[in-house]
Structure formats: structure tokens, C-alpha cells
Design a protein around this motif. Structure first.
Motif, PDB file in Angstrom:
ATOM      1  N   TYR A 393       0.841  -1.193   0.000  1.00  0.00           N
ATOM      2  CA  TYR A 393       0.000   0.000   0.000  1.00  0.00           C
ATOM      3  C   TYR A 393       0.879   1.249   0.000  1.00  0.00           C
ATOM      4  O   TYR A 393       1.944   1.276   0.621  1.00  0.00           O
ATOM      5  N   TYR A 394       0.413   2.285  -0.686  1.00  0.00           N
ATOM      6  CA  TYR A 394       1.195   3.507  -0.862  1.00  0.00           C
ATOM      7  C   TYR A 394       0.325   4.713  -0.508  1.00  0.00           C
ATOM      8  O   TYR A 394      -0.762   4.893  -1.063  1.00  0.00           O
ATOM      9  N   ARG A 395       0.802   5.486   0.475  1.00  0.00           N
ATOM     10  CA  ARG A 395       0.144   6.753   0.798  1.00  0.00           C
ATOM     11  C   ARG A 395       1.215   7.836   0.845  1.00  0.00           C
ATOM     12  O   ARG A 395       1.888   8.008   1.866  1.00  0.00           O
ATOM     13  N   PRO A 396       1.406   8.572  -0.246  1.00  0.00           N
ATOM     14  CA  PRO A 396       2.421   9.629  -0.242  1.00  0.00           C
ATOM     15  C   PRO A 396       2.014  10.743   0.720  1.00  0.00           C
ATOM     16  O   PRO A 396       0.854  10.846   1.147  1.00  0.00           O
ATOM     17  N   GLN A 397       2.961  11.551   1.060  1.00  0.00           N
ATOM     18  CA  GLN A 397       2.698  12.654   1.986  1.00  0.00           C
ATOM     19  C   GLN A 397       1.579  13.539   1.445  1.00  0.00           C
ATOM     20  O   GLN A 397       1.583  13.937   0.288  1.00  0.00           O
ATOM     21  N   GLY A 398       0.585  13.789   2.293  1.00  0.00           N
ATOM     22  CA  GLY A 398      -0.540  14.626   1.906  1.00  0.00           C
ATOM     23  C   GLY A 398      -1.735  13.870   1.363  1.00  0.00           C
ATOM     24  O   GLY A 398      -2.811  14.453   1.214  1.00  0.00           O
ATOM     25  N   ALA A 399      -1.566  12.587   1.065  1.00  0.00           N
ATOM     26  CA  ALA A 399      -2.681  11.797   0.538  1.00  0.00           C
ATOM     27  C   ALA A 399      -3.644  11.407   1.658  1.00  0.00           C
ATOM     28  O   ALA A 399      -3.279  11.393   2.842  1.00  0.00           O
ATOM     29  N   ARG A 400      -4.873  11.043   1.289  1.00  0.00           N
ATOM     30  CA  ARG A 400      -5.908  10.757   2.281  1.00  0.00           C
ATOM     31  C   ARG A 400      -6.263   9.275   2.384  1.00  0.00           C
ATOM     32  O   ARG A 400      -7.118   8.905   3.179  1.00  0.00           O
ATOM     33  N   TYR A 401      -5.646   8.440   1.556  1.00  0.00           N
ATOM     34  CA  TYR A 401      -6.020   7.025   1.585  1.00  0.00           C
ATOM     35  C   TYR A 401      -4.830   6.150   1.208  1.00  0.00           C
ATOM     36  O   TYR A 401      -3.841   6.626   0.632  1.00  0.00           O
ATOM     37  N   ASP A 402      -4.946   4.869   1.560  1.00  0.00           N
ATOM     38  CA  ASP A 402      -3.907   3.880   1.255  1.00  0.00           C
ATOM     39  C   ASP A 402      -4.258   3.179  -0.044  1.00  0.00           C
ATOM     40  O   ASP A 402      -5.178   2.340  -0.089  1.00  0.00           O
ATOM     41  N   ALA A 403      -3.553   3.508  -1.105  1.00  0.00           N
ATOM     42  CA  ALA A 403      -3.793   2.872  -2.389  1.00  0.00           C
ATOM     43  C   ALA A 403      -3.022   1.563  -2.467  1.00  0.00           C
ATOM     44  O   ALA A 403      -1.851   1.494  -2.086  1.00  0.00           O
ATOM     45  N   LEU A 404      -3.692   0.513  -2.930  1.00  0.00           N
ATOM     46  CA  LEU A 404      -2.989  -0.748  -3.158  1.00  0.00           C
ATOM     47  C   LEU A 404      -2.192  -0.606  -4.451  1.00  0.00           C
ATOM     48  O   LEU A 404      -2.755  -0.580  -5.542  1.00  0.00           O
ATOM     49  N   ALA A 405      -0.858  -0.503  -4.306  1.00  0.00           N
ATOM     50  CA  ALA A 405       0.008  -0.139  -5.425  1.00  0.00           C
ATOM     51  C   ALA A 405       0.742  -1.314  -6.019  1.00  0.00           C
ATOM     52  O   ALA A 405       1.391  -1.190  -7.058  1.00  0.00           O
ATOM     53  N   GLY A 406       0.666  -2.497  -5.367  1.00  0.00           N
ATOM     54  CA  GLY A 406       1.372  -3.655  -5.900  1.00  0.00           C
ATOM     55  C   GLY A 406       0.936  -4.915  -5.198  1.00  0.00           C
ATOM     56  O   GLY A 406       0.593  -4.894  -4.015  1.00  0.00           O
ATOM     57  N   VAL A 407       0.921  -6.009  -5.947  1.00  0.00           N
ATOM     58  CA  VAL A 407       0.587  -7.324  -5.417  1.00  0.00           C
ATOM     59  C   VAL A 407       1.615  -8.308  -5.934  1.00  0.00           C
ATOM     60  O   VAL A 407       1.915  -8.349  -7.137  1.00  0.00           O
ATOM     61  N   LEU A 408       2.150  -9.117  -5.029  1.00  0.00           N
ATOM     62  CA  LEU A 408       3.155 -10.118  -5.403  1.00  0.00           C
ATOM     63  C   LEU A 408       2.721 -11.482  -4.890  1.00  0.00           C
ATOM     64  O   LEU A 408       2.384 -11.621  -3.713  1.00  0.00           O
TER      65      LEU A 408
END
Length: 412
Positions: A393-408
Motif C-alpha cells: 500500500y502507498y500513501r504519499p505525503q498529503g494523501a488521504r487514503y492507502d492505495a494498493l500499489a502492488g501485489v506479489l
């Protein structure tokens, strides 16, 4: 008709903590809750933003119940994402009725099968991340509590991931354990502080009771991060899953010792198994299951329900509890699947109401801390083929949610 994280630096999710992240029923009348992505019941409940997610379940009666479903967007740890508005993560209306349902045909146990899917004509999900869907009865006088919840994740690939499973672990060499190592390449994503901006979940065979959550990388560089030879990523190797298949309630299927009609119910008794002393190779689907019968048509409504009796032949353990586990009960210690020791049989035994089909299962011993182990019930062998799933999961600084950015997915 068709076929049918806790937050912290290092957290081992115990069974009671993990319940909030699992697809499950809250009612004895609601059975066989499934989340099927892209029409494949053996896939984990994760797909990309263009994928199809179907949720189905049975209610044990032929009486229609008006059910409605509500969608909730969650953080990486499956807590509600309070910084995200409903209009941010979905188009359409929440609280819609389930209109696709059908009663069972020619079954001794009467049930009605309900299903709905995403996307549909009324709802489209917009954000990558975790989704929890709760189903409620909309009948007058019904409880306001949900009858079930179904969990799945949508991924928008932003980073590349690689990994492998090692038998040469930091504990032993080709003995009882397997160790996962993996790496993330940021690609075009700007990651300033991976410890804060990235969250990871690592599971063996989709088990939450042994999941490792938010383990920080031990190698960091400008283009990515690595989790290399981390002791926290050492897992008990376990043994291959047992399996059985019941396609016809009048015939003994694969690994079924006997079939019987008792009272008003079919009963299937499986062959007893015992802990292994040496590794035995066998093809399995790592705890998965498929609902089907002999004709393999109209499986959602023509498969029978029956009691399946499981037997583990071994001396009684002095403490802890033994459960039969598979992905049909989320691989967790379900009270219905708790085994009891039979002094006459010198075996652990339990009976579980299941729908016809092909099933994998495994016996696990759970200690007082809620952690399950196969050492005393199955054995642990480094050769065992296991599936490891890593969610990033990826939440860059300032973002409001945890995006699922990769699955392995990595097989040992």
C-alpha cells in the motif's frame, strides 16, 4: 446460470485481531460466503481496477429475504477510511437491494442463493485499496447488525515487486521453515520515507493468524527498498493440504471413507489422517475450494449441503485446541471447526456443514496466544509448496487514503 493490519512496525496478526479483515458470516443461516474475482474461485480476493468481483452466499431457506448491501472503503489496516468521502470511492448509491437470487433445486437442505457483483449497473468503485461490503436484512423487525461481510481489494499497479522463498533460513537449513525475501522498485512514484509511506502485508496461504504487517525494509535506496533476510519473514513450512471431493452424495468421492443418510441429512466421513514423519508430495490448491457437483452445472443452486466429518488420528495434546482449517473458513480457528478428542477413536473429530465440492483442509494446533501451528498436527517440511501473498500500500505525503500499489504472489 453461472458457477458460482493492525498498524505498527512489526505485528503478527492473531486470529481475534484478524477477524475484521475477513470474509465471514454472522448468522448460522447464512453459509458459503464467497468472494470470486474474475470468475476464478481459487484466486485471492484481489484484482486490478478493471477486474470483476462477485459476492455470493446461501441462506438456508426457500423464503425470500430482502437483503441490501453497503460498501465501505478501508485503510491498509482495514479500519474505516474516515478521510475519504463516499463520492470519492464509488459512483452510484449505497444500500441497494440484492436482486439476483434463486432457490435451490432438488436438494434436501433448502436454501436460496444470492449474488451481486462489482462493477454493476448501479455501482462503480473508483479507488484502489481495500473494500468491505456488509449485507443487511431489510425485513421489518430484523436486527440492524449485518448478516455477513465480504472483503476484497482493488489494485492499481504503480510499483514493481519481485521475491523468492528460501529454504536456507536464518533459523535452519532445509528443515522446518521457509523465509520470504522481496523487493520493491518505486518506478515513477516518489517515495521520501518508505517507513511511513509504504505499508505491507505478507501472508502464507492467505492466513491472517500468521500474517506479518508493516515490517520496515532493511535496505533502502533511491529507486526502491528490500526486505532481505528478515527473521520476521520466516514461516513454518507446514505440510501439503489434505483434500477431498464430494460430487455425488450417493457415492464415496475422493478421500471419503463412507457416505450415509442419518436423520434428515447426508453425512460424509473422511479417511482419518495422522501427523507425517516425512514429507509427502501431493498436488493441492493451498487451502482453496470449489463448489461443484457431478454435472458441474447450476452449481450455485444444485449442490447439496451435508455434514463432513474430519478425523485426526493422534494422542490427545496436553494443552491448546485443534481446528480443521481451510479457505472455506478463512484458514482461521472457526468455533464450528473446533475438534474434540474421542477417547474411543483415539482421534480428534468434528463435523462441519459444507456444500458439495472440492476442498483443501489442514489440522492446526492453536496455543493460548491464538497462533496456529502445524508442527504437532501435520508436521513441518521445507519442501512444502506454499503460496506467499504480499500486498503493498502507498500513501504519499498529503494523501488521504492507502492505495494498493502492488501485489506479489510467490510460490515456494
Amino acid at each position: 446460470m453461472r458457477k458460482s493490519f493492525a498498524f505498527g512496525i512489526v505485528v503478527l496478526l492473531l486470529s481475534l485481531q484478524a477477524e475484521a479483515q475477513q470474509t465471514r458470516s454472522f448468522s448460522e443461516q447464512v453459509r458459503t460466503v464467497q468472494v470470486i474475482v474474475n470468475d476464478d474461485p481459487l484466486l485471492p480476493p484481489v484484482t486490478d481496477m478493471r477486474g470483476r468481483v462477485e459476492i455470493g452466499f446461501d441462506e438456508l431457506s426457500h423464503e425470500y429475504t430482502r437483503y441490501i448491501y453497503k460498501v465501505e472503503y478501508c485503510n491498509a489496516d482495514w479500519t474505516p477510511a474516515t478521510e475519504v468521502f463516499e463520492s470519492d470511492f464509488m459512483e452510484g448509491f449505497n444500500g441497494l437491494p440484492i436482486e439476483d437470487y434463486e432457490t435451490s433445486f432438488n436438494t434436501t437442505v433448502l436454501y436460496t442463493h444470492y449474488r451481486f457483483s462489482f462493477p454493476n449497473d448501479d455501482v462503480r468503485l473508483k479507488l484502489p485499496g481495500n473494500y468491505r461490503v456488509r449485507v443487511y436484512s431489510d425485513e421489518r423487525g430484523a436486527s440492524e447488525d449485518p448478516v455477513l461481510e465480504a472483503c476484497f481489494s482493488l489494485c492499481q499497479p504503480m510499483m514493481n515487486m519481485t521475491g523468492e522463498v528460501l529454504n536456507n533460513t536464518d533459523i535452519d537449513f532445509q528443515q522446518r521453515h521457509q523465509q520470504l525475501t522481496f523487493a520493491v522498485s518505486y518506478g515513477n512514484c516518489r517515495v521520501v520515507d518508505p517507513t511511513r509511506e509504504l505499508k505491507t502485508v505478507v501472508m502464507q496461504n492467505r492466513r491472517w493468524d500468521t500474517a506479518v504487517v508493516n515490517l520496515p525494509p532493511n535496505i533502502q535506496h533511491a529507486r526502491g527498498a528490500e526486505w532481505n533476510h528478515r527473521r520476521d519473514l520466516i514461516f513454518d513450512a507446514g505440510a501439503e493440504f489434505h483434500k477431498f471431493e464430494i460430487l455425488d452424495v450417493r457415492l464415496n468421492g475422493m478421500n471419503v471413507d463412507k457416505m450415509a443418510w442419518i436423520g434428515e441429512q447426508y453425512h460424509a466421513t473422511l479417511f482419518a489422517v495422522a501427523p507425517q514423519h516425512n514429507y509427502t508430495s501431493d498436488e493441492d490448491v493451498n487451502g482453496g475450494y470449489v463448489i461443484r457437483h457431478t454435472g458441474d452445472e447450476e452449481n450455485d443452486t444444485q449442490c447439496e449441503y451435508l455434514f463432513v466429518h474430519f478425523l485426526l488420528q493422534r494422542p490427545q495434546l496436553p494443552d491448546g485446541d485443534v481446528y480443521v482449517c481451510g479457505l472455506w473458513n478463512n484458514g482461521s480457528p472457526d468455533p464450528e471447526c473446533k475438534m474434540h478428542y474421542d477417547e474411543q477413536l483415539h482421534a480428534y473429530e468434528c463435523g462441519v456443514l459444507l456444500k458439495q465440492g472440492y476442498y483443501n483442509y489442514q489440522f492446526r494446533h492453536y496455543d493460548s496466544d491464538g497462533r496456529g501451528s502445524t508442527l504437532l498436527t501435520e508436521g513441518d517440511f521445507y519442501q512444502t509448496e506454499n503460496e506467499y501473498l504480499v500486498l503493498l500500500y502507498y500513501r504519499p505525503q498529503g494523501a488521504r487514503y492507502d492505495a494498493l500499489a502492488g501485489v506479489l504472489k510467490v510460490a515456494s
